[in-house]
Design a protein around this motif. Structure first.
Motif, PDB file in Angstrom:
ATOM      1  N   LYS A  88       0.843  -1.209   0.000  1.00  0.00           N
ATOM      2  CA  LYS A  88       0.000   0.000   0.000  1.00  0.00           C
ATOM      3  C   LYS A  88       0.874   1.254   0.000  1.00  0.00           C
TER       4      LYS A  88
ATOM      5  N   ARG B  98       2.349   1.728  -3.448  1.00  0.00           N
ATOM      6  CA  ARG B  98       1.335   2.252  -4.378  1.00  0.00           C
ATOM      7  C   ARG B  98       1.100   3.745  -4.168  1.00  0.00           C
ATOM      8  N   GLU B  99       1.081   4.158  -2.909  1.00  0.00           N
ATOM      9  CA  GLU B  99       0.924   5.586  -2.609  1.00  0.00           C
ATOM     10  C   GLU B  99       2.073   6.378  -3.227  1.00  0.00           C
TER      11      GLU B  99
END
Length: 142
Positions: free
Chosen positions: A134, A137-138
């Motif tokens: 995550k 991806r950020e």
């Protein structure tokens, strides 16, 4: 089955916190994280083998229990080729994240375990690697 003691893992985790670094772990091993990509329902498929996965004993000169499962499912040895990665793992990252977060432990302290008894020294089955993906991806705005 375990290359680091609870004390070593706890000390490393605490140093990471103090230095404002993230700490990522899969229990019992990184191959367990890979299994999330290959098996859509680990708890159902391996319901009778979850203790064996957590124990992760050596089953051959080149495999632990969990690495053998992964190798058999994905059809590769320890080293993963680009083609195997793309066909077996890359497209299944979202499934791996969801299964890990909904069915297994993601809390670092529970993954590390504690020294209260032999069973607790193993930690609990799971991984907090979904957090890493995550974060990546950020950073990539994906």
């Amino acid at each position: 089955w375990r290359t680091h003691s609870v004390q070593q893992l706890t000390e490393t985790y605490e140093k990471c916190l103090a230095g404002k670094y993230k700490f990522f772990i899969s229990t019992p091993c990184i191959e367990f994280w890979l299994l999330f990509h290959l098996c859509p329902n680990i708890k159902k498929t391996y319901s009778n083998n979850l203790d064996d996965i957590l124990d992760n004993g050596k089953v051959s000169s080149s495999h632990s229990y969990t690495s053998k499962i992964v190798s058999d499912l994905a059809g590769h040895a320890k080293k993963i080729s680009k083609k195997i990665f793309e066909t077996k793992y890359l497209d299944n990252i979202d499934n791996a994240i969801v299964q890990c977060e909904t069915e297994f432990i993601t809390d670092i302290k529970r993954l590390i375990g504690n020294d209260s008894c032999e069973k607790s020294r193993k930690g609990e089955l799971g991984s907090n690697l979904p957090e890493l993906f995550k974060l990546l991806r950020e950073d990539l705005n994906v």
